[in-house]
Design an enzyme around this catalytic site. Structure first.
Site, short mmCIF file in Angstrom:
data_model
loop_
_atom_site.label_atom_id
_atom_site.label_comp_id
_atom_site.label_asym_id
_atom_site.label_seq_id
_atom_site.Cartn_x
_atom_site.Cartn_y
_atom_site.Cartn_z
N ASN A 90 3.70 -1.34 2.67
CA ASN A 90 3.40 -0.21 1.77
C ASN A 90 1.92 0.18 1.83
O ASN A 90 1.42 0.86 0.95
CB ASN A 90 3.80 -0.57 0.33
CG ASN A 90 3.00 -1.73 -0.23
OD1 ASN A 90 2.10 -2.26 0.43
ND2 ASN A 90 3.29 -2.13 -1.46
N HIS A 127 -0.69 -1.70 1.48
CA HIS A 127 -1.67 -2.42 0.65
C HIS A 127 -2.68 -3.16 1.54
O HIS A 127 -2.38 -3.52 2.68
CB HIS A 127 -0.99 -3.36 -0.36
CG HIS A 127 -0.36 -4.59 0.19
ND1 HIS A 127 0.74 -5.20 -0.39
CD2 HIS A 127 -0.66 -5.38 1.26
CE1 HIS A 127 1.06 -6.27 0.28
NE2 HIS A 127 0.24 -6.41 1.30
C1 F6R Z 1 -3.06 -11.49 2.62
C2 F6R Z 1 -3.20 -10.09 2.26
C3 F6R Z 1 -2.13 -9.08 2.52
C4 F6R Z 1 -1.51 -9.22 3.92
C5 F6R Z 1 -0.38 -8.22 4.09
C6 F6R Z 1 0.31 -8.38 5.42
O1 F6R Z 1 -4.22 -12.22 2.29
O2 F6R Z 1 -4.21 -9.76 1.72
O3 F6R Z 1 -2.67 -7.80 2.38
O4 F6R Z 1 -2.50 -9.01 4.88
O5 F6R Z 1 0.55 -8.38 3.06
O6 F6R Z 1 0.97 -9.61 5.45
P1 F6R Z 1 1.65 -10.14 6.81
O7 F6R Z 1 0.54 -10.42 7.75
O8 F6R Z 1 2.36 -11.41 6.39
O9 F6R Z 1 2.55 -9.06 7.28
#
Ligand code: F6R
Length: 240
Positions: free
Chosen positions: A135, A137
């Site tokens: 999304n 973030h």
């Molecule tokens: C983790 C964080 C999140 C992840 C994001 C992607 O510290 O801040 O913003 O970077 O949720 O997560 P993955 O890499 O598991 O797809």
């Protein structure tokens, strides 16, 4: 903004690790901002290899983006535990120089202020590594988070809880809140490297890079930062 599209996860990890090592070599007492999740795992594996070959982390300071509220450092799904397992135990960073917000502090508001203060005290983050949510973030700054936000307690959205359920025995066990550096805290970093792989991130990468700058797409704020590199694999970059 620099956008580097590479073939696959391993190439993405190599590019990002190279940028981080260049940062440490040019400034041995660098302050690194770190992320967790599946995306940086290859980067951390490579940083451990670079350390074996002589890259020195003894003067490096680190700040992680976030931690789940309610998970103690020893909890296997806590981000402190993730960092110990995947990076801190594999390089010669000093434990006292590694910072992850506490998700179990009795006063979480005070913890957020302490964290911001600790980042300021060391002169700010030189290089911030980011992943991105499906999304869009960054950290746990979900869509709608004001761009002026600093470290705060945040509610996780249903989609993030669903995305992260894969790490827990059941979705009910995924914490619903986190302590996260804010958008403003991230934007204060001198340099930012955002990494993403896989088709599930393609929409978010497109919106972040090509869409309007809006709190609805938290990563779109990076268009306003003077030194950002996106390193994405072909699948994540497929809509660009
Ligand atoms: C983790 C964080 C999140 C992840 C994001 C992607 O510290 O801040 O913003 O970077 O949720 O997560 P993955 O890499 O598991 O797809």
């Amino acid at each position: 903004m620099n956008v580097v599209v590479v073939n696959n996860f391993d190439r993405m990890s190599e590019e990002a690790a190279k940028l981080m090592v260049a940062q440490i070599r040019s400034k041995p007492n660098s302050v690194l901002g770190l992320a967790t999740g599946s995306t940086p795992l290859g980067v951390y594996r490579l940083l451990a290899e670079y350390h074996q070959r002589g890259v020195d982390f003894s003067s490096v300071t680190t700040f992680n983006l976030d931690e789940y509220v309610g998970l103690a450092p020893a909890h296997p799904q806590s981000y402190r535990h993730y960092m110990e397992e995947n990076l801190f135990s594999k390089v010669n960073v000093r434990k006292e120089n590694t910072h992850v917000p506490s998700g179990t502090a009795p006063d979480l508001q005070a913890e957020c202020e302490r964290y911001e203060q600790a980042i300021r005290q060391v002169g700010g983050i030189d290089l911030q590594l980011l992943g991105i949510g499906s999304n869009a973030h960054i950290g746990f700054n979900e869509p709608g988070t004001p761009f002026g936000s600093t470290t705060q307690v945040v509610d996780l959205t249903e989609s993030t809880i669903k995305d992260n359920a894969r790490f827990f025995a059941s979705p009910d066990e995924v914490p619903t809140q986190a302590v996260s550096m804010g958008i403003k805290s991230i934007m204060r970093a001198k340099n930012i490297v955002l990494i993403a792989y896989g088709g599930s991130k393609a929409e978010a990468i497109y919106a972040a890079l090509r869409g309007p700058v809006t709190p609805k797409v938290p990563a779109s704020v990076l268009q306003l930062h003077p030194s950002v590199t996106f390193v994405v694999d072909q699948a994540a970059g497929s809509k660009l």
